[in-house]
Design a protein around this motif. Sequence first.
Motif, PDB file in Angstrom:
ATOM      1  N   GLY A 214       0.833  -1.204   0.000  1.00  0.00           N
ATOM      2  CA  GLY A 214       0.000   0.000   0.000  1.00  0.00           C
ATOM      3  C   GLY A 214       0.862   1.245   0.000  1.00  0.00           C
ATOM      4  O   GLY A 214       1.850   1.337  -0.726  1.00  0.00           O
ATOM      5  N   TRP A 215       0.487   2.212   0.843  1.00  0.00           N
ATOM      6  CA  TRP A 215       1.259   3.457   0.931  1.00  0.00           C
ATOM      7  C   TRP A 215       2.369   3.323   1.969  1.00  0.00           C
ATOM      8  O   TRP A 215       2.136   2.865   3.080  1.00  0.00           O
ATOM      9  N   MET A 216       3.579   3.752   1.592  1.00  0.00           N
ATOM     10  CA  MET A 216       4.725   3.704   2.494  1.00  0.00           C
ATOM     11  C   MET A 216       5.365   5.082   2.559  1.00  0.00           C
ATOM     12  O   MET A 216       5.543   5.729   1.523  1.00  0.00           O
ATOM     13  N   LYS A 217       5.733   5.518   3.761  1.00  0.00           N
ATOM     14  CA  LYS A 217       6.440   6.788   3.895  1.00  0.00           C
ATOM     15  C   LYS A 217       7.797   6.681   3.207  1.00  0.00           C
ATOM     16  O   LYS A 217       8.557   5.741   3.439  1.00  0.00           O
ATOM     17  N   SER A 218       8.090   7.627   2.339  1.00  0.00           N
ATOM     18  CA  SER A 218       9.350   7.587   1.599  1.00  0.00           C
ATOM     19  C   SER A 218       9.651   8.970   1.059  1.00  0.00           C
ATOM     20  O   SER A 218       8.821   9.573   0.388  1.00  0.00           O
ATOM     21  N   ASP A 219      10.838   9.450   1.358  1.00  0.00           N
ATOM     22  CA  ASP A 219      11.271  10.757   0.866  1.00  0.00           C
ATOM     23  C   ASP A 219      12.546  10.576   0.056  1.00  0.00           C
ATOM     24  O   ASP A 219      13.636  10.423   0.621  1.00  0.00           O
ATOM     25  N   PRO A 220      12.450  10.565  -1.279  1.00  0.00           N
ATOM     26  CA  PRO A 220      13.637  10.321  -2.114  1.00  0.00           C
ATOM     27  C   PRO A 220      14.692  11.403  -2.018  1.00  0.00           C
ATOM     28  O   PRO A 220      15.837  11.204  -2.428  1.00  0.00           O
ATOM     29  N   ARG A 221      14.325  12.556  -1.474  1.00  0.00           N
ATOM     30  CA  ARG A 221      15.293  13.653  -1.369  1.00  0.00           C
ATOM     31  C   ARG A 221      16.391  13.365  -0.359  1.00  0.00           C
ATOM     32  O   ARG A 221      17.489  13.914  -0.455  1.00  0.00           O
ATOM     33  N   LYS A 222      16.098  12.507   0.628  1.00  0.00           N
ATOM     34  CA  LYS A 222      17.049  12.308   1.719  1.00  0.00           C
ATOM     35  C   LYS A 222      18.364  11.695   1.226  1.00  0.00           C
ATOM     36  O   LYS A 222      19.449  12.187   1.547  1.00  0.00           O
ATOM     37  N   LEU A 223      18.267  10.607   0.460  1.00  0.00           N
ATOM     38  CA  LEU A 223      19.496   9.988  -0.057  1.00  0.00           C
ATOM     39  C   LEU A 223      20.207  10.898  -1.042  1.00  0.00           C
ATOM     40  O   LEU A 223      21.437  11.003  -1.049  1.00  0.00           O
ATOM     41  N   GLU A 224      19.418  11.561  -1.885  1.00  0.00           N
ATOM     42  CA  GLU A 224      20.016  12.476  -2.852  1.00  0.00           C
ATOM     43  C   GLU A 224      20.771  13.593  -2.141  1.00  0.00           C
ATOM     44  O   GLU A 224      21.920  13.904  -2.494  1.00  0.00           O
ATOM     45  N   ASP A 225      20.161  14.189  -1.118  1.00  0.00           N
ATOM     46  CA  ASP A 225      20.811  15.270  -0.381  1.00  0.00           C
ATOM     47  C   ASP A 225      22.064  14.779   0.331  1.00  0.00           C
ATOM     48  O   ASP A 225      23.089  15.480   0.379  1.00  0.00           O
ATOM     49  N   TRP A 226      21.979  13.564   0.901  1.00  0.00           N
ATOM     50  CA  TRP A 226      23.132  13.000   1.607  1.00  0.00           C
ATOM     51  C   TRP A 226      24.323  12.864   0.664  1.00  0.00           C
ATOM     52  O   TRP A 226      25.452  13.247   1.012  1.00  0.00           O
ATOM     53  N   PHE A 227      24.088  12.358  -0.547  1.00  0.00           N
ATOM     54  CA  PHE A 227      25.198  12.156  -1.478  1.00  0.00           C
ATOM     55  C   PHE A 227      25.699  13.480  -2.035  1.00  0.00           C
ATOM     56  O   PHE A 227      26.917  13.708  -2.116  1.00  0.00           O
ATOM     57  N   GLU A 255      24.779 -10.199 -13.376  1.00  0.00           N
ATOM     58  CA  GLU A 255      23.525 -10.113 -12.623  1.00  0.00           C
ATOM     59  C   GLU A 255      23.878 -10.262 -11.154  1.00  0.00           C
ATOM     60  O   GLU A 255      24.636 -11.148 -10.783  1.00  0.00           O
ATOM     61  N   GLY A 256      23.332  -9.431 -10.312  1.00  0.00           N
ATOM     62  CA  GLY A 256      23.657  -9.509  -8.898  1.00  0.00           C
ATOM     63  C   GLY A 256      22.901  -8.480  -8.102  1.00  0.00           C
ATOM     64  O   GLY A 256      22.286  -7.570  -8.652  1.00  0.00           O
ATOM     65  N   ARG A 257      22.967  -8.604  -6.779  1.00  0.00           N
ATOM     66  CA  ARG A 257      22.170  -7.774  -5.893  1.00  0.00           C
ATOM     67  C   ARG A 257      23.007  -6.800  -5.066  1.00  0.00           C
ATOM     68  O   ARG A 257      22.526  -6.241  -4.085  1.00  0.00           O
ATOM     69  N   LEU A 258      24.251  -6.598  -5.448  1.00  0.00           N
ATOM     70  CA  LEU A 258      25.080  -5.608  -4.761  1.00  0.00           C
ATOM     71  C   LEU A 258      24.626  -4.223  -5.227  1.00  0.00           C
ATOM     72  O   LEU A 258      24.925  -3.793  -6.342  1.00  0.00           O
ATOM     73  N   ALA A 259      23.895  -3.523  -4.377  1.00  0.00           N
ATOM     74  CA  ALA A 259      23.286  -2.254  -4.759  1.00  0.00           C
ATOM     75  C   ALA A 259      24.338  -1.163  -4.904  1.00  0.00           C
ATOM     76  O   ALA A 259      25.276  -1.061  -4.099  1.00  0.00           O
ATOM     77  N   SER A 260      24.159  -0.342  -5.926  1.00  0.00           N
ATOM     78  CA  SER A 260      25.090   0.767  -6.152  1.00  0.00           C
ATOM     79  C   SER A 260      25.127   1.709  -4.965  1.00  0.00           C
ATOM     80  O   SER A 260      26.189   2.251  -4.624  1.00  0.00           O
ATOM     81  N   ILE A 261      23.993   1.906  -4.314  1.00  0.00           N
ATOM     82  CA  ILE A 261      23.948   2.844  -3.193  1.00  0.00           C
ATOM     83  C   ILE A 261      24.802   2.346  -2.035  1.00  0.00           C
ATOM     84  O   ILE A 261      25.362   3.150  -1.277  1.00  0.00           O
ATOM     85  N   ALA A 262      24.967   1.012  -1.902  1.00  0.00           N
ATOM     86  CA  ALA A 262      25.853   0.475  -0.864  1.00  0.00           C
ATOM     87  C   ALA A 262      27.300   0.834  -1.163  1.00  0.00           C
ATOM     88  O   ALA A 262      28.081   1.167  -0.253  1.00  0.00           O
ATOM     89  N   LEU A 263      27.687   0.781  -2.433  1.00  0.00           N
ATOM     90  CA  LEU A 263      29.047   1.168  -2.815  1.00  0.00           C
ATOM     91  C   LEU A 263      29.265   2.660  -2.618  1.00  0.00           C
ATOM     92  O   LEU A 263      30.342   3.092  -2.189  1.00  0.00           O
ATOM     93  N   MET A 264      28.249   3.459  -2.934  1.00  0.00           N
ATOM     94  CA  MET A 264      28.352   4.900  -2.713  1.00  0.00           C
ATOM     95  C   MET A 264      28.513   5.201  -1.233  1.00  0.00           C
ATOM     96  O   MET A 264      29.283   6.091  -0.841  1.00  0.00           O
ATOM     97  N   ALA A 265      27.813   4.439  -0.385  1.00  0.00           N
ATOM     98  CA  ALA A 265      27.953   4.628   1.061  1.00  0.00           C
ATOM     99  C   ALA A 265      29.364   4.268   1.521  1.00  0.00           C
ATOM    100  O   ALA A 265      29.921   4.913   2.422  1.00  0.00           O
ATOM    101  N   ALA A 266      29.949   3.247   0.911  1.00  0.00           N
ATOM    102  CA  ALA A 266      31.327   2.872   1.251  1.00  0.00           C
ATOM    103  C   ALA A 266      32.291   3.998   0.911  1.00  0.00           C
ATOM    104  O   ALA A 266      33.205   4.315   1.683  1.00  0.00           O
ATOM    105  N   VAL A 267      32.095   4.604  -0.252  1.00  0.00           N
ATOM    106  CA  VAL A 267      32.955   5.721  -0.666  1.00  0.00           C
ATOM    107  C   VAL A 267      32.828   6.878   0.311  1.00  0.00           C
ATOM    108  O   VAL A 267      33.835   7.435   0.785  1.00  0.00           O
ATOM    109  N   VAL A 268      31.611   7.249   0.634  1.00  0.00           N
ATOM    110  CA  VAL A 268      31.393   8.379   1.535  1.00  0.00           C
ATOM    111  C   VAL A 268      31.998   8.104   2.902  1.00  0.00           C
ATOM    112  O   VAL A 268      32.612   8.990   3.517  1.00  0.00           O
ATOM    113  N   SER A 269      31.860   6.871   3.396  1.00  0.00           N
ATOM    114  CA  SER A 269      32.388   6.539   4.726  1.00  0.00           C
ATOM    115  C   SER A 269      33.901   6.709   4.776  1.00  0.00           C
ATOM    116  O   SER A 269      34.446   7.167   5.786  1.00  0.00           O
TER     117      SER A 269
END
Length: 414
Positions: A214-227, A255-269
Amino acid sequence: MPVNAHRAFVSRPSGYKFALNLSEEQEQTLRNARDDIRSEISSQFGSFAKALGDQALFEDQAPVLVRSYQTPKFKMQGSFSYHTCNQPAHVPPQEIDLDDGLFMPVSYFQKGGDRSPVIQSAAYFFIIERILAPLCDKKGWQLVTDKPSCIRVKIDNTMHTDLALYSVPDTDFQRIVKDAQSRGVDFTAELMMEDTAYRMLSHDEMMLAHRNEGWMKSDPRKLEDWFVDAVKQYGEQVRTVSRYLKGWKDFQWPEGRLASIALMAAVVSVFEKASAAIASDRDDLALLRVAEDLPDFLANGIPNPVVEGARLDQGWSPEERRDFVAKARVLAERLKDALTQTSDRAAAFEALQNQFGGRIPDDLTLYVPDAGLETKASKLAAPAALTLGIVEKVDAEQSNDLAAVNKQGGGRYG
Protein backbone atom coordinates in the motif's frame (compact mmCIF):
# COMPACT_ATOMS: atom_id res chain seq x y z
CA MET A 1 59.07 2.11 -8.55
CA PRO A 2 55.25 2.27 -8.05
CA VAL A 3 52.96 3.11 -10.96
CA ASN A 4 50.77 6.20 -11.32
CA ALA A 5 47.62 5.12 -13.21
CA HIS A 6 45.62 8.31 -12.66
CA ARG A 7 45.64 9.17 -16.36
CA ALA A 8 44.26 5.73 -17.22
CA PHE A 9 41.14 6.78 -15.35
CA VAL A 10 40.75 10.43 -16.31
CA SER A 11 42.45 11.10 -19.65
CA ARG A 12 40.25 12.20 -22.55
CA PRO A 13 38.89 10.47 -24.50
CA SER A 14 40.16 6.99 -23.60
CA GLY A 15 40.18 7.11 -19.78
CA TYR A 16 37.96 4.72 -17.82
CA LYS A 17 35.76 7.55 -16.53
CA PHE A 18 34.83 8.58 -20.07
CA ALA A 19 34.32 4.98 -21.19
CA LEU A 20 31.62 4.79 -18.53
CA ASN A 21 29.72 7.76 -19.97
CA LEU A 22 26.53 7.29 -21.96
CA SER A 23 26.62 8.40 -25.56
CA GLU A 24 24.69 11.53 -26.47
CA GLU A 25 22.30 9.37 -28.48
CA GLN A 26 21.60 7.05 -25.54
CA GLU A 27 20.99 9.91 -23.15
CA GLN A 28 18.73 11.70 -25.61
CA THR A 29 16.72 8.54 -26.28
CA LEU A 30 16.08 8.11 -22.56
CA ARG A 31 15.18 11.74 -22.01
CA ASN A 32 12.82 11.71 -25.00
CA ALA A 33 11.11 8.60 -23.65
CA ARG A 34 10.82 10.21 -20.22
CA ASP A 35 9.26 13.33 -21.73
CA ASP A 36 6.78 11.31 -23.81
CA ILE A 37 5.73 9.36 -20.71
CA ARG A 38 5.30 12.52 -18.69
CA SER A 39 3.26 14.23 -21.40
CA GLU A 40 0.96 11.23 -21.89
CA ILE A 41 0.26 10.89 -18.17
CA SER A 42 -0.35 14.60 -17.74
CA SER A 43 -2.81 14.80 -20.63
CA GLN A 44 -4.69 11.60 -19.82
CA PHE A 45 -4.72 11.37 -16.02
CA GLY A 46 -7.88 13.34 -15.30
CA SER A 47 -10.10 11.50 -17.77
CA PHE A 48 -8.85 8.06 -16.69
CA ALA A 49 -9.36 8.88 -13.02
CA LYS A 50 -12.93 10.04 -13.62
CA ALA A 51 -13.70 6.97 -15.72
CA LEU A 52 -12.42 4.69 -12.96
CA GLY A 53 -14.95 6.10 -10.51
CA ASP A 54 -14.97 6.89 -6.82
CA GLN A 55 -15.48 3.34 -5.61
CA ALA A 56 -12.29 2.04 -7.25
CA LEU A 57 -10.26 5.22 -6.91
CA PHE A 58 -10.70 6.35 -3.31
CA GLU A 59 -10.21 4.68 0.04
CA ASP A 60 -13.50 3.54 1.58
CA GLN A 61 -12.82 5.50 4.78
CA ALA A 62 -12.07 8.74 2.97
CA PRO A 63 -14.66 11.48 3.61
CA VAL A 64 -16.49 12.51 0.45
CA LEU A 65 -15.56 16.17 0.94
CA VAL A 66 -11.82 15.48 0.65
CA ARG A 67 -11.99 13.19 -2.38
CA SER A 68 -10.03 15.09 -5.00
CA TYR A 69 -7.14 14.64 -7.43
CA GLN A 70 -4.99 16.88 -9.58
CA THR A 71 -2.53 16.58 -12.44
CA PRO A 72 0.77 14.99 -11.34
CA LYS A 73 4.19 16.64 -11.45
CA PHE A 74 7.51 14.93 -12.15
CA LYS A 75 11.05 14.99 -10.76
CA MET A 76 14.00 12.89 -11.96
CA GLN A 77 15.69 10.64 -9.38
CA GLY A 78 18.43 8.04 -9.01
CA SER A 79 21.72 7.91 -10.88
CA PHE A 80 20.69 10.57 -13.40
CA SER A 81 20.07 13.05 -10.57
CA TYR A 82 23.24 11.93 -8.73
CA HIS A 83 25.21 12.13 -12.02
CA THR A 84 26.53 8.61 -11.43
CA CYS A 85 24.87 6.85 -14.38
CA ASN A 86 27.24 4.45 -16.16
CA GLN A 87 27.32 2.55 -19.40
CA PRO A 88 26.60 -1.10 -18.48
CA ALA A 89 29.43 -3.62 -18.71
CA HIS A 90 27.30 -6.55 -19.93
CA VAL A 91 24.42 -5.87 -22.35
CA PRO A 92 22.27 -7.87 -21.97
CA PRO A 93 21.31 -8.49 -19.18
CA GLN A 94 22.33 -5.10 -17.78
CA GLU A 95 20.43 -2.00 -18.87
CA ILE A 96 20.77 1.76 -18.52
CA ASP A 97 18.21 2.96 -16.00
CA LEU A 98 16.54 6.35 -15.76
CA ASP A 99 14.46 6.84 -12.60
CA ASP A 100 11.63 9.34 -12.62
CA GLY A 101 9.32 10.31 -9.80
CA LEU A 102 5.63 11.10 -10.31
CA PHE A 103 4.17 13.28 -7.54
CA MET A 104 0.41 13.52 -7.34
CA PRO A 105 -1.18 16.14 -5.08
CA VAL A 106 -4.21 14.63 -3.34
CA SER A 107 -6.20 15.21 -0.17
CA TYR A 108 -5.15 13.30 2.92
CA PHE A 109 -7.35 12.00 5.71
CA GLN A 110 -6.81 10.60 9.18
CA LYS A 111 -6.47 6.82 9.05
CA GLY A 112 -5.74 5.28 12.42
CA GLY A 113 -2.84 7.20 13.92
CA ASP A 114 -1.53 8.49 10.61
CA ARG A 115 -2.63 10.70 7.76
CA SER A 116 -3.04 8.82 4.49
CA PRO A 117 -3.85 9.72 0.85
CA VAL A 118 -7.53 9.44 -0.06
CA ILE A 119 -6.67 7.62 -3.29
CA GLN A 120 -5.92 3.90 -3.20
CA SER A 121 -2.35 2.97 -4.08
CA ALA A 122 -3.57 0.11 -6.30
CA ALA A 123 -5.77 2.55 -8.24
CA TYR A 124 -2.74 4.79 -8.74
CA PHE A 125 -0.81 1.94 -10.42
CA PHE A 126 -3.87 0.95 -12.44
CA ILE A 127 -4.47 4.43 -13.85
CA ILE A 128 -0.84 5.02 -14.87
CA GLU A 129 -0.50 1.60 -16.45
CA ARG A 130 -3.74 2.05 -18.42
CA ILE A 131 -2.46 5.40 -19.67
CA LEU A 132 0.95 4.06 -20.68
CA ALA A 133 -0.17 0.84 -22.38
CA PRO A 134 -1.27 2.50 -25.67
CA LEU A 135 1.86 4.68 -25.72
CA CYS A 136 4.08 1.62 -25.26
CA ASP A 137 2.26 -0.20 -28.07
CA LYS A 138 2.71 2.80 -30.34
CA LYS A 139 6.43 3.21 -29.56
CA GLY A 140 7.31 -0.48 -29.51
CA TRP A 141 8.17 -0.35 -25.80
CA GLN A 142 7.44 -3.00 -23.18
CA LEU A 143 5.35 -2.15 -20.12
CA VAL A 144 6.57 -4.09 -17.07
CA THR A 145 4.06 -4.28 -14.21
CA ASP A 146 5.61 -6.74 -11.74
CA LYS A 147 8.01 -4.37 -9.97
CA PRO A 148 6.74 -3.81 -6.41
CA SER A 149 7.48 -0.09 -6.11
CA CYS A 150 7.56 1.25 -9.67
CA ILE A 151 6.28 0.92 -13.23
CA ARG A 152 9.00 0.00 -15.70
CA VAL A 153 9.02 0.91 -19.39
CA LYS A 154 11.63 -1.00 -21.40
CA ILE A 155 12.69 1.18 -24.31
CA ASP A 156 14.75 -1.63 -25.85
CA ASN A 157 17.11 -4.36 -24.68
CA THR A 158 19.67 -1.80 -23.51
CA MET A 159 17.67 0.74 -21.48
CA HIS A 160 14.53 1.36 -19.45
CA THR A 161 12.88 4.00 -17.32
CA ASP A 162 11.37 3.31 -13.88
CA LEU A 163 8.48 5.45 -12.68
CA ALA A 164 7.95 5.68 -8.91
CA LEU A 165 4.50 6.88 -7.84
CA TYR A 166 4.29 9.32 -4.93
CA SER A 167 1.46 11.19 -3.30
CA VAL A 168 1.85 14.48 -1.46
CA PRO A 169 -0.78 16.60 0.33
CA ASP A 170 -2.54 19.00 -2.01
CA THR A 171 -2.11 21.67 0.67
CA ASP A 172 1.61 21.48 -0.14
CA PHE A 173 0.88 22.23 -3.77
CA GLN A 174 -1.37 25.16 -2.90
CA ARG A 175 1.48 26.63 -0.87
CA ILE A 176 3.97 25.90 -3.67
CA VAL A 177 1.78 27.55 -6.30
CA LYS A 178 1.53 30.71 -4.20
CA ASP A 179 5.30 30.75 -3.64
CA ALA A 180 5.93 30.29 -7.38
CA GLN A 181 3.54 33.10 -8.24
CA SER A 182 5.37 35.39 -5.83
CA ARG A 183 8.58 34.60 -7.75
CA GLY A 184 6.96 35.11 -11.13
CA VAL A 185 6.97 31.37 -11.99
CA ASP A 186 3.96 29.66 -13.60
CA PHE A 187 4.14 26.42 -11.62
CA THR A 188 0.95 24.99 -13.14
CA ALA A 189 2.26 25.16 -16.73
CA GLU A 190 5.26 22.85 -16.29
CA LEU A 191 5.29 19.06 -16.05
CA MET A 192 8.61 19.01 -14.21
CA MET A 193 8.65 20.21 -10.63
CA GLU A 194 11.23 22.93 -10.15
CA ASP A 195 13.78 22.31 -7.42
CA THR A 196 12.49 25.10 -5.18
CA ALA A 197 9.03 23.54 -5.17
CA TYR A 198 10.48 20.06 -4.69
CA ARG A 199 12.26 21.22 -1.55
CA MET A 200 9.03 22.64 -0.12
CA LEU A 201 7.19 19.30 -0.02
CA SER A 202 6.42 17.97 3.45
CA HIS A 203 8.97 15.46 4.73
CA ASP A 204 6.64 13.38 6.87
CA GLU A 205 3.68 13.06 4.49
CA MET A 206 5.33 12.07 1.22
CA MET A 207 4.11 8.55 0.45
CA LEU A 208 5.30 5.95 -2.08
CA ALA A 209 2.82 3.58 -3.70
CA HIS A 210 3.77 -0.09 -3.24
CA ARG A 211 1.96 -2.93 -4.96
CA ASN A 212 2.05 -5.18 -1.89
CA GLU A 213 2.35 -2.81 1.06
CA GLY A 214 0.00 0.00 0.00
CA TRP A 215 1.26 3.46 0.93
CA MET A 216 4.72 3.70 2.49
CA LYS A 217 6.44 6.79 3.89
CA SER A 218 9.35 7.59 1.60
CA ASP A 219 11.27 10.76 0.87
CA PRO A 220 13.64 10.32 -2.11
CA ARG A 221 15.29 13.65 -1.37
CA LYS A 222 17.05 12.31 1.72
CA LEU A 223 19.50 9.99 -0.06
CA GLU A 224 20.02 12.48 -2.85
CA ASP A 225 20.81 15.27 -0.38
CA TRP A 226 23.13 13.00 1.61
CA PHE A 227 25.20 12.16 -1.48
CA VAL A 228 25.18 15.66 -2.95
CA ASP A 229 26.27 17.06 0.42
CA ALA A 230 29.16 14.57 0.53
CA VAL A 231 30.29 15.70 -2.93
CA LYS A 232 30.10 19.33 -1.83
CA GLN A 233 32.09 18.64 1.33
CA TYR A 234 34.76 16.26 0.02
CA GLY A 235 34.89 17.07 -3.69
CA GLU A 236 33.96 15.62 -7.05
CA GLN A 237 36.21 12.64 -6.40
CA VAL A 238 33.43 11.15 -4.23
CA ARG A 239 31.26 10.95 -7.33
CA THR A 240 33.96 9.66 -9.69
CA VAL A 241 35.19 6.95 -7.31
CA SER A 242 31.57 5.88 -6.83
CA ARG A 243 31.26 5.52 -10.60
CA TYR A 244 34.46 3.46 -10.76
CA LEU A 245 33.12 1.07 -8.11
CA LYS A 246 29.79 0.81 -9.90
CA GLY A 247 31.71 -0.03 -13.09
CA TRP A 248 33.68 -2.68 -11.18
CA LYS A 249 30.44 -4.14 -9.80
CA ASP A 250 28.85 -4.31 -13.25
CA PHE A 251 31.88 -6.04 -14.73
CA GLN A 252 32.20 -8.58 -11.91
CA TRP A 253 28.50 -9.45 -11.68
CA PRO A 254 26.48 -9.45 -14.91
CA GLU A 255 23.53 -10.11 -12.62
CA GLY A 256 23.66 -9.51 -8.90
CA ARG A 257 22.17 -7.77 -5.89
CA LEU A 258 25.08 -5.61 -4.76
CA ALA A 259 23.29 -2.25 -4.76
CA SER A 260 25.09 0.77 -6.15
CA ILE A 261 23.95 2.84 -3.19
CA ALA A 262 25.85 0.47 -0.86
CA LEU A 263 29.05 1.17 -2.81
CA MET A 264 28.35 4.90 -2.71
CA ALA A 265 27.95 4.63 1.06
CA ALA A 266 31.33 2.87 1.25
CA VAL A 267 32.96 5.72 -0.67
CA VAL A 268 31.39 8.38 1.53
CA SER A 269 32.39 6.54 4.73
CA VAL A 270 36.06 6.51 3.67
CA PHE A 271 36.07 10.18 2.70
CA GLU A 272 34.40 11.08 5.99
CA LYS A 273 37.28 9.62 7.97
CA ALA A 274 40.24 10.00 5.62
CA SER A 275 39.57 12.81 3.14
CA ALA A 276 42.59 14.80 4.30
CA ALA A 277 44.87 11.91 3.29
CA ILE A 278 43.28 11.39 -0.14
CA ALA A 279 44.95 13.34 -2.94
CA SER A 280 42.31 15.03 -5.09
CA ASP A 281 44.57 14.68 -8.15
CA ARG A 282 45.04 10.91 -7.83
CA ASP A 283 41.85 8.99 -8.61
CA ASP A 284 43.82 5.73 -8.71
CA LEU A 285 45.01 6.09 -5.13
CA ALA A 286 41.61 7.35 -3.96
CA LEU A 287 40.07 4.20 -5.43
CA LEU A 288 42.70 2.07 -3.71
CA ARG A 289 41.99 3.74 -0.37
CA VAL A 290 38.27 2.99 -0.65
CA ALA A 291 38.94 -0.56 -1.86
CA GLU A 292 41.07 -1.26 1.21
CA ASP A 293 38.04 -0.65 3.45
CA LEU A 294 35.43 -2.19 1.16
CA PRO A 295 35.65 -5.84 2.31
CA ASP A 296 35.00 -4.97 5.96
CA PHE A 297 32.30 -2.49 4.94
CA LEU A 298 30.42 -5.16 2.97
CA ALA A 299 30.98 -7.85 5.61
CA ASN A 300 28.87 -6.05 8.20
CA GLY A 301 25.36 -4.62 8.26
CA ILE A 302 25.14 -1.43 6.18
CA PRO A 303 22.77 1.10 7.75
CA ASN A 304 20.83 3.45 5.53
CA PRO A 305 22.57 6.81 6.16
CA VAL A 306 19.31 8.79 6.19
CA VAL A 307 16.56 6.40 7.35
CA GLU A 308 16.88 5.20 10.93
CA GLY A 309 16.49 1.44 11.25
CA ALA A 310 16.70 0.81 7.50
CA ARG A 311 19.61 -0.96 5.78
CA LEU A 312 21.24 -0.85 2.37
CA ASP A 313 22.05 -4.58 2.43
CA GLN A 314 18.46 -5.65 2.99
CA GLY A 315 17.80 -9.13 1.64
CA TRP A 316 21.40 -10.21 1.04
CA SER A 317 21.83 -13.93 1.65
CA PRO A 318 24.91 -15.13 3.57
CA GLU A 319 26.22 -16.65 0.33
CA GLU A 320 25.80 -13.37 -1.54
CA ARG A 321 27.55 -11.41 1.19
CA ARG A 322 30.49 -13.83 1.20
CA ASP A 323 30.76 -13.45 -2.57
CA PHE A 324 30.67 -9.64 -2.35
CA VAL A 325 33.34 -9.59 0.34
CA ALA A 326 35.58 -12.09 -1.46
CA LYS A 327 35.58 -10.12 -4.70
CA ALA A 328 36.09 -6.86 -2.79
CA ARG A 329 39.22 -8.38 -1.23
CA VAL A 330 40.50 -9.35 -4.67
CA LEU A 331 39.83 -5.79 -5.87
CA ALA A 332 41.91 -4.33 -3.04
CA GLU A 333 44.73 -6.80 -3.69
CA ARG A 334 44.82 -6.20 -7.45
CA LEU A 335 44.75 -2.42 -7.03
CA LYS A 336 47.61 -2.66 -4.55
CA ASP A 337 49.52 -4.88 -6.97
CA ALA A 338 48.95 -2.45 -9.85
CA LEU A 339 49.78 0.76 -8.04
CA THR A 340 52.33 -0.07 -5.32
CA GLN A 341 53.88 -3.49 -5.98
CA THR A 342 55.16 -3.25 -9.54
CA SER A 343 57.09 -0.98 -11.86
CA ASP A 344 55.86 -2.92 -14.90
CA ARG A 345 53.30 -0.79 -16.77
CA ALA A 346 51.90 -3.79 -18.62
CA ALA A 347 51.43 -5.67 -15.36
CA ALA A 348 49.64 -2.67 -13.84
CA PHE A 349 47.32 -2.45 -16.84
CA GLU A 350 46.55 -6.17 -16.71
CA ALA A 351 45.75 -6.04 -12.99
CA LEU A 352 43.31 -3.16 -13.54
CA GLN A 353 41.73 -4.74 -16.60
CA ASN A 354 41.18 -7.94 -14.64
CA GLN A 355 38.97 -6.00 -12.22
CA PHE A 356 37.31 -3.40 -14.45
CA GLY A 357 37.24 -5.03 -17.88
CA GLY A 358 38.12 -3.92 -21.37
CA ARG A 359 37.19 -0.29 -20.80
CA ILE A 360 40.45 0.20 -18.90
CA PRO A 361 42.71 1.74 -21.58
CA ASP A 362 45.62 -0.34 -22.88
CA ASP A 363 47.71 2.71 -23.81
CA LEU A 364 50.76 2.12 -21.63
CA THR A 365 51.82 5.77 -21.85
CA LEU A 366 48.95 6.45 -19.43
CA TYR A 367 50.79 4.43 -16.75
CA VAL A 368 53.89 6.24 -15.49
CA PRO A 369 56.48 5.69 -12.75
CA ASP A 370 55.32 7.22 -9.47
CA ALA A 371 58.40 8.78 -7.89
CA GLY A 372 56.26 10.63 -5.37
CA LEU A 373 54.75 7.46 -3.93
CA GLU A 374 58.20 5.79 -3.82
CA THR A 375 59.54 8.79 -1.92
CA LYS A 376 56.83 8.47 0.70
CA ALA A 377 57.43 4.73 1.03
CA SER A 378 61.19 5.08 1.39
CA LYS A 379 60.86 7.77 4.04
CA LEU A 380 58.54 5.58 6.08
CA ALA A 381 60.99 2.69 5.81
CA ALA A 382 64.17 4.71 6.61
CA PRO A 383 66.05 3.50 9.77
CA ALA A 384 66.07 5.95 12.64
CA ALA A 385 69.89 5.65 12.86
CA LEU A 386 70.44 7.57 9.60
CA THR A 387 72.38 10.75 10.15
CA LEU A 388 70.92 14.08 9.10
CA GLY A 389 73.48 14.40 6.30
CA ILE A 390 72.56 11.04 4.75
CA VAL A 391 68.84 11.83 4.92
CA GLU A 392 69.41 15.19 3.21
CA LYS A 393 71.39 13.49 0.45
CA VAL A 394 68.66 10.88 -0.16
CA ASP A 395 65.96 13.57 -0.20
CA ALA A 396 67.92 15.63 -2.71
CA GLU A 397 68.37 12.63 -5.03
CA GLN A 398 64.68 11.79 -4.83
CA SER A 399 63.73 15.40 -5.52
CA ASN A 400 65.88 15.33 -8.66
CA ASP A 401 64.23 12.08 -9.78
CA LEU A 402 60.75 13.54 -9.28
CA ALA A 403 61.68 16.72 -11.15
CA ALA A 404 62.87 14.61 -14.07
CA VAL A 405 59.54 12.77 -14.13
CA ASN A 406 57.59 16.01 -13.89
CA LYS A 407 59.30 17.32 -17.01
CA GLN A 408 57.54 14.48 -18.85
CA GLY A 409 54.11 15.18 -17.38
CA GLY A 410 54.82 13.95 -13.89
CA GLY A 411 52.78 12.13 -11.34
CA ARG A 412 49.97 14.68 -11.12
CA TYR A 413 47.33 14.87 -13.78
CA GLY A 414 44.05 16.71 -14.05
